[in-house]
Motif scaffolding. Structure first.
Motif, PDB file in Angstrom:
ATOM      1  N   VAL A  63       9.869 -21.251 -59.884  1.00 55.77           N
ATOM      2  CA  VAL A  63      10.379 -19.884 -59.716  1.00 55.77           C
ATOM      3  C   VAL A  63       9.257 -19.016 -59.143  1.00 55.77           C
ATOM      4  CG1 VAL A  63      11.319 -17.846 -60.883  1.00 55.77           C
ATOM      5  CG2 VAL A  63      12.027 -20.133 -61.616  1.00 55.77           C
ATOM      6  N   PHE A  64       9.651 -18.089 -58.241  1.00 61.11           N
ATOM      7  CA  PHE A  64       8.693 -17.204 -57.573  1.00 61.11           C
ATOM      8  C   PHE A  64       9.167 -15.761 -57.739  1.00 61.11           C
ATOM      9  CE2 PHE A  64       8.839 -21.292 -55.594  1.00 61.11           C
ATOM     10  CZ  PHE A  64       7.552 -21.610 -55.212  1.00 61.11           C
ATOM     11  N   LEU A  65       8.204 -14.855 -57.754  1.00 62.10           N
ATOM     12  CA  LEU A  65       8.532 -13.428 -57.817  1.00 62.10           C
ATOM     13  C   LEU A  65       7.473 -12.647 -57.054  1.00 62.10           C
ATOM     14  CD1 LEU A  65      10.247 -11.075 -59.034  1.00 62.10           C
ATOM     15  CD2 LEU A  65       8.615 -11.039 -60.925  1.00 62.10           C
ATOM     16  N   GLU A  66       7.935 -11.806 -56.128  1.00 63.12           N
ATOM     17  CA  GLU A  66       7.036 -10.905 -55.403  1.00 63.12           C
ATOM     18  C   GLU A  66       7.326  -9.477 -55.851  1.00 63.12           C
ATOM     19  OE1 GLU A  66       4.865 -12.493 -53.660  1.00 63.12           O
ATOM     20  OE2 GLU A  66       5.942 -14.404 -53.869  1.00 63.12           O
ATOM     21  N   LEU A  67       6.280  -8.666 -55.983  1.00 63.67           N
ATOM     22  CA  LEU A  67       6.426  -7.292 -56.444  1.00 63.67           C
ATOM     23  C   LEU A  67       5.370  -6.419 -55.793  1.00 63.67           C
ATOM     24  CD1 LEU A  67       4.467  -6.993 -59.626  1.00 63.67           C
ATOM     25  CD2 LEU A  67       5.464  -9.236 -59.212  1.00 63.67           C
ATOM     26  N   ASP A 235      13.624 -10.069 -63.472  1.00 65.05           N
ATOM     27  CA  ASP A 235      14.017  -8.895 -62.685  1.00 65.05           C
ATOM     28  C   ASP A 235      14.004  -7.639 -63.534  1.00 65.05           C
ATOM     29  OD1 ASP A 235      14.290 -10.557 -60.555  1.00 65.05           O
ATOM     30  OD2 ASP A 235      16.486 -10.570 -60.546  1.00 65.05           O
ATOM     31  N   GLN A 236      14.491  -7.749 -64.765  1.00 63.35           N
ATOM     32  CA  GLN A 236      14.501  -6.582 -65.663  1.00 63.35           C
ATOM     33  C   GLN A 236      13.084  -6.169 -66.032  1.00 63.35           C
ATOM     34  OE1 GLN A 236      16.934  -8.116 -68.824  1.00 63.35           O
ATOM     35  NE2 GLN A 236      18.877  -7.622 -67.794  1.00 63.35           N
ATOM     36  N   LEU A 237      12.214  -7.131 -66.277  1.00 64.37           N
ATOM     37  CA  LEU A 237      10.841  -6.812 -66.686  1.00 64.37           C
ATOM     38  C   LEU A 237      10.068  -6.126 -65.571  1.00 64.37           C
ATOM     39  CD1 LEU A 237       8.490  -7.020 -68.712  1.00 64.37           C
ATOM     40  CD2 LEU A 237       8.052  -9.336 -67.815  1.00 64.37           C
ATOM     41  N   PHE A 238      10.273  -6.581 -64.320  1.00 65.40           N
ATOM     42  CA  PHE A 238       9.461  -6.081 -63.213  1.00 65.40           C
ATOM     43  C   PHE A 238      10.199  -5.084 -62.322  1.00 65.40           C
ATOM     44  CE2 PHE A 238       7.389 -10.098 -64.311  1.00 65.40           C
ATOM     45  CZ  PHE A 238       6.063  -9.692 -64.386  1.00 65.40           C
ATOM     46  N   GLU A 239      11.354  -4.600 -62.782  1.00 68.82           N
ATOM     47  CA  GLU A 239      12.117  -3.661 -61.957  1.00 68.82           C
ATOM     48  C   GLU A 239      11.326  -2.396 -61.658  1.00 68.82           C
ATOM     49  OE1 GLU A 239      16.482  -1.437 -61.924  1.00 68.82           O
ATOM     50  OE2 GLU A 239      15.879  -2.707 -63.622  1.00 68.82           O
ATOM     51  N   TYR A 241       8.181  -2.175 -61.377  1.00 67.18           N
ATOM     52  CA  TYR A 241       6.905  -2.501 -60.732  1.00 67.18           C
ATOM     53  C   TYR A 241       7.114  -2.996 -59.289  1.00 67.18           C
ATOM     54  CZ  TYR A 241       5.232  -2.263 -65.529  1.00 67.18           C
ATOM     55  OH  TYR A 241       4.942  -1.835 -66.801  1.00 67.18           O
ATOM     56  N   GLY A 242       8.254  -2.598 -58.738  1.00 64.30           N
ATOM     57  CA  GLY A 242       8.529  -2.978 -57.349  1.00 64.30           C
ATOM     58  C   GLY A 242       8.936  -4.420 -57.186  1.00 64.30           C
ATOM     59  N   GLY A 243       9.486  -5.026 -58.239  1.00 70.52           N
ATOM     60  CA  GLY A 243       9.917  -6.422 -58.158  1.00 70.52           C
ATOM     61  C   GLY A 243      11.000  -6.614 -57.110  1.00 70.52           C
ATOM     62  N   ARG A 244      10.841  -7.625 -56.276  1.00 63.74           N
ATOM     63  CA  ARG A 244      11.800  -7.895 -55.208  1.00 63.74           C
ATOM     64  C   ARG A 244      12.778  -9.007 -55.561  1.00 63.74           C
ATOM     65  NH1 ARG A 244       6.810  -6.973 -52.945  1.00 63.74           N
ATOM     66  NH2 ARG A 244       6.679  -5.140 -51.600  1.00 63.74           N
ATOM     67  N   GLY A 245      12.848  -9.313 -56.835  1.00 68.37           N
ATOM     68  CA  GLY A 245      13.814 -10.309 -57.278  1.00 68.37           C
ATOM     69  C   GLY A 245      13.211 -11.695 -57.374  1.00 68.37           C
ATOM     70  N   ALA A 246      13.350 -12.303 -58.533  1.00 71.69           N
ATOM     71  CA  ALA A 246      12.880 -13.677 -58.703  1.00 71.69           C
ATOM     72  C   ALA A 246      13.781 -14.628 -57.923  1.00 71.69           C
ATOM     73  CB  ALA A 246      12.864 -14.039 -60.188  1.00 71.69           C
ATOM     74  N   TYR A 247      13.181 -15.669 -57.386  1.00 79.85           N
ATOM     75  CA  TYR A 247      13.968 -16.646 -56.652  1.00 79.85           C
ATOM     76  C   TYR A 247      13.459 -18.042 -56.978  1.00 79.85           C
ATOM     77  CZ  TYR A 247      10.026 -16.298 -53.347  1.00 79.85           C
ATOM     78  OH  TYR A 247       8.783 -16.268 -52.775  1.00 79.85           O
ATOM     79  N   SER A 248      14.352 -19.019 -56.871  1.00 80.67           N
ATOM     80  CA  SER A 248      14.029 -20.386 -57.250  1.00 80.67           C
ATOM     81  C   SER A 248      13.404 -21.140 -56.090  1.00 80.67           C
ATOM     82  CB  SER A 248      15.287 -21.107 -57.735  1.00 80.67           C
ATOM     83  OG  SER A 248      16.243 -21.140 -56.691  1.00 80.67           O
ATOM     84  N   VAL A 506      15.200  -5.087 -44.593  1.00 76.73           N
ATOM     85  CA  VAL A 506      15.108  -4.835 -46.032  1.00 76.73           C
ATOM     86  C   VAL A 506      15.552  -6.100 -46.772  1.00 76.73           C
ATOM     87  CG1 VAL A 506      15.908  -3.415 -47.946  1.00 76.73           C
ATOM     88  CG2 VAL A 506      15.614  -2.401 -45.689  1.00 76.73           C
ATOM     89  N   PRO A 507      14.735  -6.614 -47.705  1.00 82.07           N
ATOM     90  CA  PRO A 507      15.166  -7.797 -48.479  1.00 82.07           C
ATOM     91  C   PRO A 507      16.316  -7.431 -49.414  1.00 82.07           C
ATOM     92  CG  PRO A 507      13.082  -6.940 -49.327  1.00 82.07           C
ATOM     93  CD  PRO A 507      13.372  -6.179 -48.071  1.00 82.07           C
ATOM     94  N   VAL A 508      17.311  -8.319 -49.469  1.00 86.86           N
ATOM     95  CA  VAL A 508      18.502  -8.053 -50.281  1.00 86.86           C
ATOM     96  C   VAL A 508      18.977  -9.346 -50.921  1.00 86.86           C
ATOM     97  CG1 VAL A 508      19.265  -6.145 -48.827  1.00 86.86           C
ATOM     98  CG2 VAL A 508      20.098  -8.461 -48.361  1.00 86.86           C
ATOM     99  N   ARG A 509      19.871  -9.164 -51.887  1.00 81.98           N
ATOM    100  CA  ARG A 509      20.681 -10.263 -52.399  1.00 81.98           C
ATOM    101  C   ARG A 509      22.132  -9.904 -52.148  1.00 81.98           C
ATOM    102  NH1 ARG A 509      17.830 -10.810 -58.237  1.00 81.98           N
ATOM    103  NH2 ARG A 509      16.142 -12.250 -57.710  1.00 81.98           N
TER     104      ARG A 509
END
Length: 784
Positions: A63-67, A235-239, A241-248, A506-509
């Motif tokens: 799992v990866f997360l960018e913020l 996502d909830q923890l880093f919302e 802090y500019g979290g861009r969504g965790a992804y697998s 813009v990054p989206v889901r």
């Protein structure tokens, strides 16, 4: 005393040698099927083994997360989450790099390495050198180092936040995170213009003001972990802090591209062998029916001498077994060499430490079973029917054909044709099964010829549409942060810039029911002159546009609502209608009008980049000034990206299609030539009778080859249909996120297929003329 088995073996070998041309043509078809199956499965097995071993050895994250920025003390909360086995924080940043002697722009991804401990996840494999021990040292990715011929202790310049820093190369490495190393907006690797660099964490933290913070997170999951629930908690923890969504891992760009390539290899390993082995089964059927038809009395004599039906069955099955064995050996020999070349080719695009040619023994066993099964399926029915005939009945001469005056015969009689053409037409009509099999065989060869050539035009069309019609800009510029439209004025004033347009990404889901897809929404002016959408005059001013592949994946249609989760700097969710679907062939994407996107995000005239139309004479001067602008995070020349993609297509898809095209051409000749030889063998007595009755050699040749010409002319349009269906099936099966080859079958391809069949027919006629001259009239007339 010669044994019965030795007698049958001698008979088999003698008859195989007599029919060697026909049987070798079938063996070639079998070898192509085996070759394609083994090449594709070997390449897939080699890539899969290299991928799995490298991922495990270097602990590739799940799992990866960018913020934007988060304090390091949050890492403890992450490690305590259910399902988390290992968590590691790091710093990442885009930057520009300058290499001595290379003037073109270079974009880079800077990644931090821990200062006091070893990496826990995505560990580096050092090809040479060591890890950095000071803030001025750097490890570079091996493809980047090879592209620029960089050696240990060479210097490169990194430009980060407008500041230039000289870095000393102390190591060259490969990472599981960058097996397929491409820029954020690229499709193909460009190792000269994009690289990955690893620095000590303190060096990146100081440059980005990230002391005690991080902006990237890696997680390795425990067995049976609930990945969706964990990503939601992250996502909830880093919302905030500019979290861009965790992804697998499946969404990680390098892994996704590698997975798509493995999927394509698997598709090719099924479809192409099926085509060629199915064709070989059909050819076996034609050959054995005609072979056994001429040996009815021989089979009866064998049964009268006490040979058991099963012995006779196995004897004639030996024809197909011997041909399959030859084709199997030939296919395996060719595949071993070509598979090694293909694996070597993949090593140019996928960076593995140990990419070896790993033969898939399971596929080898499948190849053996399937090829022998194709031979058996194509021959068993004809053999079985022959051995069921009682010996006394088979010994009698065949009853004369019971022809009658049909409507077709009456129609032929009314046509103003000479006697030769009447004989030709009546012979074809009175033997419908034989004529149908001949026409179908030639049509299959012509269809394969069209199928083998269609992708050349389809791929050329795909690239021309993408880089000549849809994307007409020369340079794509990315800003270091979202800015306003005033930045366009600065770019327009640069030397060589003829025209500028702003854009935003813009990054989206994208959510559609239970399905979620991570991508970016690209926005530009609806009246853009530099960016067009396929099959659309202009970008709609409101609503969302998706590529057809993505819409199909999310099971969406026009006028349905799409829930867009924006995961960039501004976190929000918005329901937007899907107003159009575009059939772009390269990549997948979502599009909106720039004013509409800014309105949805409650912003005004925000841009993340620009497109430039430039005068190539001022390119070097333009690049120099872009390098000096701190607000420019990176830029790329789209024509260079086009060249890379064309080279990739030439090396992979078109190389494979070239082989198939050459083999299809050989098969076409073999098929037509074999039909001519079989027709001569079957009608030898009839042609000899015509010669005795006073027909000249030329008239007899017209009767024989006129029938062949008529078969070819009827087979050509049927071959077009078969090739059309093969091409349509291959196009559908090869559809992927990387590219979708458009289904383009032009008149030139139909003409090429027809020309190939007619050329084969002409060569066959020339070769058969000598055989026709050598007919022994007395021997032919004495034959049954």
């Amino acid at each position: 005393m010669v044994s019965a088995q030795a007698t049958l073996l001698a008979k088999l070998l003698r008859e195989v040698w007599h029919a060697r041309a026909q049987l070798f043509a079938i063996a070639v078809v079998v070898s192509v099927g085996v070759m394609v199956l083994m090449i594709m499965t070997t390449a897939k097995q080699s890539l899969t083994n290299a991928q799995q071993s490298f991922y495990i050895e270097h602990r590739f994250a799940d799992v990866f997360l960018e913020l934007t920025r988060a304090p390091r003390n949050l890492l403890t909360q992450v490690q305590e989450m259910p399902g988390v086995a290992v968590a590691e924080a790091r710093i990442r940043s885009a930057a520009r790099v300058e290499v001595s002697g290379f003037a073109d722009p270079i974009q880079a991804q800077l990644v931090s390495l821990p200062e006091q401990q070893t990496q826990l996840l995505n560990t580096l494999h050092l090809e040479r050198g060591m890890l950095p021990t000071s803030s001025r040292q750097v490890v570079v990715a091996q493809p980047f180092a090879e592209a620029h011929e960089l050696q240990l202790y060479d210097s490169i310049t990194a430009i980060l936040n407008g500041r230039r820093t000289e870095l000393e190369i102390v190591g060259v490495a490969i990472s599981p995170e960058y097996i397929y190393q491409i820029g954020p907006a690229d499709i193909m690797p460009d190792y000269q213009r994009y690289g990955v660099l690893w620095l000590r964490e303190d060096a990146l933290a100081a440059a980005l003001d990230m002391d005690g913070a991080f902006n990237s997170l890696l997680i390795q999951l425990e067995a049976q972990a609930d990945s969706p629930t964990l990503k939601l908690r992250l996502d909830q923890l880093f919302e905030n802090y500019g979290g861009r969504g965790a992804y697998s891992r499946e969404e990680q760009i390098s892994h996704r591209f590698l997975s798509e390539e493995l999927k394509q290899l698997g598709t090719n390993a099924v479809f192409l062998p099926l085509v060629f082995l199915g064709t070989s089964a059909f050819l076996f059927n034609i050959f054995m029916q005609r072979q056994i038809h001429t040996q009815q009395q021989i089979i009866a004599i064998m049964k009268a001498f006490g040979y058991r039906p099963v012995t006779i069955f196995l004897h004639y099955l030996g024809f197909s077994s011997l041909v399959v064995l030859v084709g199997l050996i030939l296919g395996l020999l060719l595949s071993h060499w070509l598979a090694a070349a293909m694996v070597e080719l993949y090593s140019l695009y996928f960076s593995f430490t140990d990419l070896n040619v790993d033969t898939n023994w399971r596929s080898l066993a499948i190849a053996v079973v399937v090829t022998f099964a194709a031979g058996f399926v194509g021959t068993w029915r004809a053999i079985y029917k022959a051995i069921q005939v009682p010996p006394a009945q088979a010994m009698r001469p065949a009853n004369p054909p019971n022809f009658h005056q049909s409507r077709i015969n009456h129609f032929i009689a009314t046509m103003k044709l000479n006697q030769a053409w009447r004989i030709i037409l009546r012979n074809l009509v009175r033997h419908p099964l034989r004529s149908t099999l001949s026409i179908t065989g030639v049509a299959l060869a012509g269809g394969l010829l069209l199928f083998g050539s269609y992708q050349f035009q389809a791929i050329s069309t795909m690239l021309d549409r993408n880089y000549r019609v849809e994307q007409q800009m020369d340079v794509i510029v990315h800003f270091s942060k979202v800015t306003d439209a005033q930045a366009l004025a600065s770019l327009a004033a640069l030397p060589g810039v003829n025209y500028v347009e702003g854009m935003r990404s813009v990054p989206v889901r994208l959510h559609s029911g239970p399905m979620v897809y991570s991508t970016s929404v690209s926005a530009f002016d609806p009246n853009s002159k530099l960016r067009q959408l396929a099959s659309m005059r202009s970008l709609p001013e409101a609503g969302l546009v998706l590529t057809d592949h993505l819409a199909k994946q999310l099971m969406l249609d026009v006028d349905q609502q799409v829930r867009i989760e924006f995961i960039g700097e501004r976190r929000m969710t918005q329901e937007v209608p899907l107003v159009a679907i575009t059939n772009e062939a390269i990549g997948v994407g979502a599009y909106m009008a720039l004013p509409e996107l800014n309105r949805v995000l409650l912003e005004s005239q925000a841009l993340s980049g620009a497109w430039l139309l430039i005068d190539e004479r001022y390119k070097e001067e333009l690049y120099t000034q872009l390098n000096e602008m701190p607000q420019i995070a990176g830029y790329s020349h789209i024509r260079e990206a086009e060249e890379k993609l064309r080279n990739y297509m030439d090396d992979t898809v078109l190389t494979a299609m070239s082989i198939i095209f050459v083999l299809a051409g050989s098969l076409t000749f073999a098929m037509v030539y074999n039909n001519a030889r079989i027709a001569l063998a079957e009608r030898e007595r009839e042609l000899a009778t015509l010669r005795v009755l006073g027909y000249s050699y030329t008239e007899v040749a017209i009767i024989l080859f006129g029938e062949l010409l008529l078969v070819v002319l009827v087979a050509i349009p049927l071959g077009w249909l078969i090739g059309f269906l093969f091409a349509a099936g291959m196009t559908e099966l090869m559809s992927s996120e990387l590219f979708r080859i458009p289904f383009v079958v032009s008149r030139q391809l139909f003409g090429l297929s027809a020309l190939g069949v007619l050329t084969a027919a002409a060569i066959a006629v020339i070769l058969m003329l000598r055989r026709l001259q050598r007919i022994d009239l007395v021997a032919a007339l004495k034959a049954e």
